[in-house]
Design a protein around this motif. Structure first.
Motif, mmCIF file in Angstrom:
data_model
loop_
_atom_site.group_PDB
_atom_site.id
_atom_site.type_symbol
_atom_site.label_atom_id
_atom_site.label_comp_id
_atom_site.label_asym_id
_atom_site.label_seq_id
_atom_site.Cartn_x
_atom_site.Cartn_y
_atom_site.Cartn_z
ATOM 1 N N LEU A 89 -15.393 14.395 -35.827
ATOM 2 C CA LEU A 89 -14.522 13.293 -36.218
ATOM 3 C C LEU A 89 -13.350 13.855 -37.008
ATOM 4 N N VAL A 90 -12.146 13.436 -36.644
ATOM 5 C CA VAL A 90 -10.948 13.930 -37.316
ATOM 6 C C VAL A 90 -9.940 12.791 -37.391
ATOM 7 N N GLN A 91 -9.096 12.835 -38.404
ATOM 8 C CA GLN A 91 -8.048 11.825 -38.516
ATOM 9 C C GLN A 91 -6.884 12.168 -37.590
ATOM 10 N N ALA A 92 -6.163 11.161 -37.215
ATOM 11 C CA ALA A 92 -4.974 11.370 -36.392
ATOM 12 C C ALA A 92 -4.041 12.373 -37.069
ATOM 13 N N GLY A 93 -3.513 13.282 -36.252
ATOM 14 C CA GLY A 93 -2.661 14.335 -36.770
ATOM 15 C C GLY A 93 -3.409 15.610 -37.097
ATOM 16 N N GLY A 94 -4.726 15.537 -37.101
ATOM 17 C CA GLY A 94 -5.546 16.690 -37.431
ATOM 18 C C GLY A 94 -5.779 17.603 -36.242
ATOM 19 N N SER A 95 -6.629 18.603 -36.460
ATOM 20 C CA SER A 95 -6.899 19.615 -35.438
ATOM 21 C C SER A 95 -8.395 19.839 -35.284
ATOM 22 N N LEU A 96 -8.778 20.230 -34.091
ATOM 23 C CA LEU A 96 -10.137 20.665 -33.796
ATOM 24 C C LEU A 96 -10.062 21.820 -32.811
ATOM 25 N N ARG A 97 -11.076 22.653 -32.838
ATOM 26 C CA ARG A 97 -11.172 23.741 -31.869
ATOM 27 C C ARG A 97 -12.520 23.654 -31.181
ATOM 28 N N LEU A 98 -12.473 23.503 -29.864
ATOM 29 C CA LEU A 98 -13.687 23.464 -29.065
ATOM 30 C C LEU A 98 -13.966 24.842 -28.477
ATOM 31 N N SER A 99 -15.239 25.156 -28.357
ATOM 32 C CA SER A 99 -15.664 26.404 -27.733
ATOM 33 C C SER A 99 -16.685 26.095 -26.653
ATOM 34 N N CYS A 100 -16.722 26.951 -25.643
ATOM 35 C CA CYS A 100 -17.700 26.805 -24.562
ATOM 36 C C CYS A 100 -18.152 28.192 -24.145
ATOM 37 N N ALA A 101 -19.455 28.380 -24.094
ATOM 38 C CA ALA A 101 -20.027 29.665 -23.708
ATOM 39 C C ALA A 101 -20.812 29.530 -22.418
ATOM 40 N N ALA A 102 -20.558 30.444 -21.496
ATOM 41 C CA ALA A 102 -21.302 30.487 -20.237
ATOM 42 C C ALA A 102 -22.418 31.511 -20.354
ATOM 43 N N GLY B 162 1.749 20.837 -24.981
ATOM 44 C CA GLY B 162 2.472 21.043 -26.227
ATOM 45 C C GLY B 162 1.636 20.818 -27.471
ATOM 46 N N ARG B 163 0.480 20.174 -27.306
ATOM 47 C CA ARG B 163 -0.401 19.927 -28.454
ATOM 48 C C ARG B 163 -1.707 20.725 -28.351
ATOM 49 N N PHE B 164 -2.186 20.909 -27.137
ATOM 50 C CA PHE B 164 -3.438 21.627 -26.915
ATOM 51 C C PHE B 164 -3.149 23.001 -26.312
ATOM 52 N N THR B 165 -4.001 23.966 -26.643
ATOM 53 C CA THR B 165 -3.884 25.305 -26.071
ATOM 54 C C THR B 165 -5.250 25.775 -25.620
ATOM 55 N N ILE B 166 -5.338 26.158 -24.345
ATOM 56 C CA ILE B 166 -6.573 26.696 -23.813
ATOM 57 C C ILE B 166 -6.483 28.214 -23.791
ATOM 58 N N SER B 167 -7.586 28.869 -24.120
ATOM 59 C CA SER B 167 -7.649 30.324 -24.073
ATOM 60 C C SER B 167 -9.054 30.733 -23.670
ATOM 61 N N SER B 168 -9.189 31.984 -23.301
ATOM 62 C CA SER B 168 -10.502 32.433 -22.852
ATOM 63 C C SER B 168 -10.741 33.879 -23.253
ATOM 64 N N ASP B 169 -11.991 34.239 -23.281
ATOM 65 C CA ASP B 169 -12.424 35.624 -23.489
ATOM 66 C C ASP B 169 -13.318 35.947 -22.306
ATOM 67 N N ASN B 170 -12.752 36.620 -21.309
ATOM 68 C CA ASN B 170 -13.498 36.867 -20.080
ATOM 69 C C ASN B 170 -14.734 37.727 -20.324
ATOM 70 N N ALA B 171 -14.617 38.693 -21.195
ATOM 71 C CA ALA B 171 -15.753 39.582 -21.470
ATOM 72 C C ALA B 171 -16.926 38.810 -22.066
ATOM 73 N N SER C 248 -2.378 18.074 -33.562
ATOM 74 C CA SER C 248 -1.688 16.778 -33.537
ATOM 75 C C SER C 248 -2.494 15.748 -32.764
ATOM 76 N N LEU C 249 -3.752 15.666 -33.085
ATOM 77 C CA LEU C 249 -4.648 14.776 -32.344
ATOM 78 C C LEU C 249 -4.271 13.318 -32.529
ATOM 79 N N THR D 126 -9.605 10.599 -28.084
ATOM 80 C CA THR D 126 -11.034 10.365 -28.274
ATOM 81 C C THR D 126 -11.770 10.351 -26.955
ATOM 82 N N GLY D 127 -12.936 10.993 -26.931
ATOM 83 C CA GLY D 127 -13.759 11.007 -25.738
ATOM 84 C C GLY D 127 -14.788 12.117 -25.801
ATOM 85 N N VAL D 128 -15.569 12.203 -24.742
ATOM 86 C CA VAL D 128 -16.506 13.314 -24.601
ATOM 87 C C VAL D 128 -15.793 14.407 -23.818
ATOM 88 N N TYR D 129 -15.784 15.586 -24.385
ATOM 89 C CA TYR D 129 -15.104 16.727 -23.771
ATOM 90 C C TYR D 129 -16.144 17.620 -23.098
#
Length: 121
Positions: free
Chosen positions: A11-24, A65-74, A84-85, A90-93
C-alpha cells in the motif's frame, strides 16, 4: 516445471514509489522475455511492461515515463520500479515469462501468483 514468485507489492500513497521483483526458478535454463501485467478489479489483465533477454523494452502508454522494467538474466529476475504512482495503478501485478527449459523445450506464458499493489489517493 517453472515457477515465478513476485514480491514487493503493498500500500502506498499517490505520488509514491514501489519496486516489484520476480524470480524464476525450477526447470528454466534461459529466460527469453519477462514482463509485468496487472489486473484491476473488474478489468481484464493488461500488459504493463515487458523486457527481452537482449534488453528491448516496451511499456503501456499509461505507465511510460513513470515505470521502469529491468532484468538480471544471470539471476533470472525481473524488476519493476514504479514511481509517481496513481490510484489507477491499483491492481494485482503478475509476472510473466517465456524461456527455455534445461531440456531445451520452449515454455511460454508462465505466470506468477500475483502481488497486490494499492495506491491510495
Amino acid at each position: 516445471q517453472v515457477q515465478l514468485v513476485e514480491s514487493g507489492g503493498g500500500l502506498v500513497q499517490a505520488g509514491g514509489s514501489l519496486r516489484l521483483s520476480c524470480a524464476a526458478s525450477g526447470n528454466i535454463f534461459r529466460i527469453n522475455a519477462m514482463g509485468w501485467y496487472r489486473q484491476a478489479s473488474g478489468n481484464e489483465r493488461e500488459l504493463v511492461a515487458r523486457i527481452t533477454s537482449s534488453g528491448s523494452t516496451n511499456y503501456a502508454d499509461s505507465v511510460n515515463g513513470r515505470f521502469t522494467i529491468s532484468s538480471d538474466n544471470a539471476k533470472k529476475m525481473v524488476y519493476l520500479q514504479m514511481n509517481s504512482l496513481k490510484p489507477e495503478d491499483t491492481g494485482v501485478y503478475y509476472c510473466n515469462a517465456d524461456g527455455l527449459t534445461r531440456d531445451w523445450d520452449l515454455v511460454r506464458n508462465v505466470w506468477g501468483q500475483g502481488t497486490q499493489v494499492t495506491v491510495s489517493s
